[in-house]
Design a protein around this motif. Structure first.
Motif, short mmCIF file in Angstrom:
data_model
loop_
_atom_site.label_atom_id
_atom_site.label_comp_id
_atom_site.label_asym_id
_atom_site.label_seq_id
_atom_site.Cartn_x
_atom_site.Cartn_y
_atom_site.Cartn_z
N ASP A 1 0.86 -1.18 0.00
CA ASP A 1 0.00 0.00 0.00
C ASP A 1 0.91 1.24 0.00
OD1 ASP A 1 -1.77 2.08 0.47
OD2 ASP A 1 -2.98 0.95 1.89
N ASP A 2 0.88 1.98 -1.08
CA ASP A 2 1.75 3.15 -1.22
C ASP A 2 1.39 4.29 -0.27
OD1 ASP A 2 3.34 2.00 -3.15
OD2 ASP A 2 2.11 2.72 -4.82
N ARG A 3 0.24 4.16 0.41
CA ARG A 3 -0.14 5.20 1.38
C ARG A 3 0.57 5.00 2.72
NH1 ARG A 3 -6.40 4.28 1.49
NH2 ARG A 3 -5.58 2.15 1.61
N ARG A 4 1.27 3.91 2.85
CA ARG A 4 1.99 3.64 4.09
C ARG A 4 3.42 4.17 3.99
NH1 ARG A 4 -1.43 0.58 7.42
NH2 ARG A 4 -3.45 0.96 6.45
N PRO A 5 4.07 4.44 5.11
CA PRO A 5 3.64 4.25 6.49
C PRO A 5 2.70 5.34 6.98
CG PRO A 5 5.81 5.20 6.49
CD PRO A 5 5.47 4.94 5.05
N LEU A 6 2.15 5.12 8.18
CA LEU A 6 1.19 6.06 8.75
C LEU A 6 1.86 7.26 9.40
CD1 LEU A 6 -1.26 3.45 10.35
CD2 LEU A 6 -1.58 4.73 8.22
N CYS B 1 11.23 -2.73 13.81
CA CYS B 1 11.45 -1.37 13.32
C CYS B 1 10.12 -0.62 13.39
CB CYS B 1 11.91 -1.40 11.86
SG CYS B 1 13.60 -1.97 11.60
N LEU B 2 10.19 0.65 13.74
CA LEU B 2 9.02 1.51 13.72
C LEU B 2 9.30 2.70 12.82
CD1 LEU B 2 7.95 1.49 17.49
CD2 LEU B 2 6.88 0.28 15.59
N GLU C 1 7.99 -0.93 5.21
CA GLU C 1 7.09 0.11 5.70
C GLU C 1 5.83 0.24 4.86
OE1 GLU C 1 10.26 3.23 7.77
OE2 GLU C 1 9.23 3.77 5.90
N LYS C 2 5.83 -0.33 3.66
CA LYS C 2 4.72 -0.15 2.72
C LYS C 2 3.66 -1.24 2.83
CE LYS C 2 6.08 3.56 0.51
NZ LYS C 2 5.25 4.79 0.56
N LEU C 3 3.82 -2.16 3.76
CA LEU C 3 2.88 -3.26 3.85
C LEU C 3 1.70 -2.92 4.77
CD1 LEU C 3 5.09 -4.73 2.34
CD2 LEU C 3 4.70 -6.72 3.82
#
Length: 494
Positions: A165-170, A478-479, A197-199
């Motif tokens: 999801d290209d809208r990630r990360p939050l 990782c965050l 981070e994109k999952l």
């Protein structure tokens, strides 16, 4: 009407009437009844034929919008988790449900209760019909809010798959410095591959509500969410703080740790937890460190090197002291249950106020299960006293050490997402210990083990800036990263 006329002038009926009509007063009553057409119904009931009613004429406006009778109380076991059955849109005093968009309401989830449109309500008796009608789901009157609530509670978030999801990360791993510890911010390390981070986790057969900080704060208005557990619980806490603020500096957020006794103890390096309040909605999010979810008591408070009684049959004092101020509670434990940790922390197992002598709970696995069951049993006993409280026990976060452990050369060098899988379809929890602990209680299982198991690339691994040479961290994440998904599921459940 021709059929009725023939009945009125039936010779047999006339004869019966004449025989019964010797008394004049009765005669005139009979004449009256014959005139209005009731006597044939009394005398020759066996001859009466039911006239079919045209449903289009008589029930279209009143019943056509009804679904087939479905008593919510009797059906909830099929599609509503009983531990959360009161958390519907009608219980908005506890947790506000977010109204769904019209396009979402139009697309029914496959897991939603099956509803058939009908013009006839089938029921064994009128009394049953009345009783069931009080609980029917009306297609015309059921709000989008209520339908979304049922959908969320029926959704099995354990099943699903990871999708790109290209809208990630939050939030930004660079920007969330106010809440995110540098030892977990992989963007601040030497790692170069950030595809992980994109999952986004996509539940099977249902949609997970998009997390938005404003929606979270609105839903948690005048409420407190508490994480109580080990360092993985702290990661989930920091993740949520970053998600709420989208990683941006938030000077208006208040540090209210003192209100919960979360201060740096004498000689300590940091407090046992943190608590922050968002003034706009009076929402508090806190974390308290209790890696084993049992009470720890110094054996000699005057000795800085004292040993600690690890009371396996007592919940943490923090819970006993502050449970009445918590609205959503997330507990976790697991990775500190080993001899090395107990020895390093100078913990001695106690049961019944004295050192444990029961061999059945002497080993680590048994001691852990005994403690978790004991604490959750206590918590479950407290829930009737705190009807506002919604409690979760989070299943264990998986480790991914290969060819050794953290102190024996174990590694997790993979950085490619979904290399070991991306889909989870199992029916039962991978963490049977956690599932067993919540069974028979009103505490919900926040089951994140299996979906995290296929994310071996998401650990800090060899990129840690604090680790010793040759030591990898295949436990912490990782965050931004996997714990964000735990919070998305938590958000959907509250």
């Amino acid at each position: 009407m021709g059929q009725k006329s023939n009945t009125y002038f039936n010779p047999a009926i006339k004869k019966s009437v004449a025989a019964l009509s010797r008394d004049k007063s009765i005669f005139w009553i009979e004449v009256l009844l014959l005139t209005i057409g009731f006597l044939p119904l009394i005398i020759s009931g066996a001859d009466i034929k039911t006239v079919p009613v045209d449903p289009k004429t008589h029930v279209k406006e009143d019943i056509s919008t009804l679904t087939r009778v479905e008593a919510v109380n009797n059906k909830e076991g099929q599609h509503v988790d009983k531990t959360r059955s009161t958390n519907t849109a009608k219980s908005s005093s506890d947790f506000e449900e977010v109204t769904i968009q019209k396009k979402e309401a139009a697309a029914k989830h496959k897991h939603s209760p099956k509803r058939e449109e009908t013009n006839v309500i089938e029921s064994g008796s009128d009394s049953k019909l009345i009783a069931e009608t009080n609980n029917v789901i009306l297609r015309g009157n059921t709000s989008e809010q209520e339908e979304k609530s049922v959908d969320h509670q029926a959704c099995d978030y354990r099943k699903g798959k990871w999708v790109i999801d290209d809208r990630r990360p939050l939030y930004s791993g660079h920007g969330c410095k106010q809440w995110l510890a540098s030892m977990w911010a992989c963007r601040m390390m030497q790692r170069q591959d950030f595809a992980f981070e994109k999952l986004r986790w996509q539940p099977k057969d249902c949609e997970m509500e998009e997390f938005e900080g404003s929606k979270f704060l609105k839903r948690m208005k005048d409420k407190t969410l508490a994480f109580v557990g080990d360092s993985l619980g702290r990661q989930q806490f920091q993740s949520l703080m970053c998600m709420i603020t989208t990683g941006k500096n938030s000077p208006d957020v208040l540090d209210v740790g003192k209100d919960y006794g979360l201060v740096i103890p004498p000689g300590g390096k940091r407090p046992n937890g943190w608590a922050y309040r968002f003034p706009s909605t009076n929402t508090t999010v806190l974390y308290y460190w209790s890696s084993t979810l049992c009470d720890l008591e110094p054996l000699d408070i005057l000795d800085p090197q004292t040993e600690y009684a690890m009371h396996l049959d007592r919940p943490p004092a923090f819970l006993r002291d502050f449970l009445d101020r918590i609205d959503v509670l997330v507990l976790n434990s697991g990775h500190h249950w080993n001899r090395g940790k107990l020895k390093a922390n100078k913990w001695i197992m106690y049961v019944g106020g004295k050192p444990n002598t029961n061999r059945r709970i002497a080993d680590m696995g048994s001691a852990k299960n005994f403690t978790i069951h004991s604490t959750l049993k206590w918590l479950n006993s407290q829930l009737p006293k705190h009807p506002h409280l919604k409690a979760f026990y989070r299943s264990i976060s998986p480790r991914h050490f290969v060819n050794g452990d953290w102190n024996s050369g174990g590694s997790c060098n993979n950085t490619i997402p979904m290399s070991i899988g991306k889909e989870v379809l199992q029916e039962e929890s991978t963490d049977q210990s956690a599932a067993s602990a919540v069974k028979g209680t009103r505490i919900a299982l926040l089951d994140i083990t299996a979906l995290s198991q296929v994310r071996d690339e998401g650990h800090i691994s060899r990129f840690s800036i604090t680790a010793s040479p040759g030591v990898q961290d295949c436990l912490h994440w990782c965050l931004p990263g996997v714990p964000d998904t735990w919070n998305e599921i938590l958000f959907a459940l509250i």
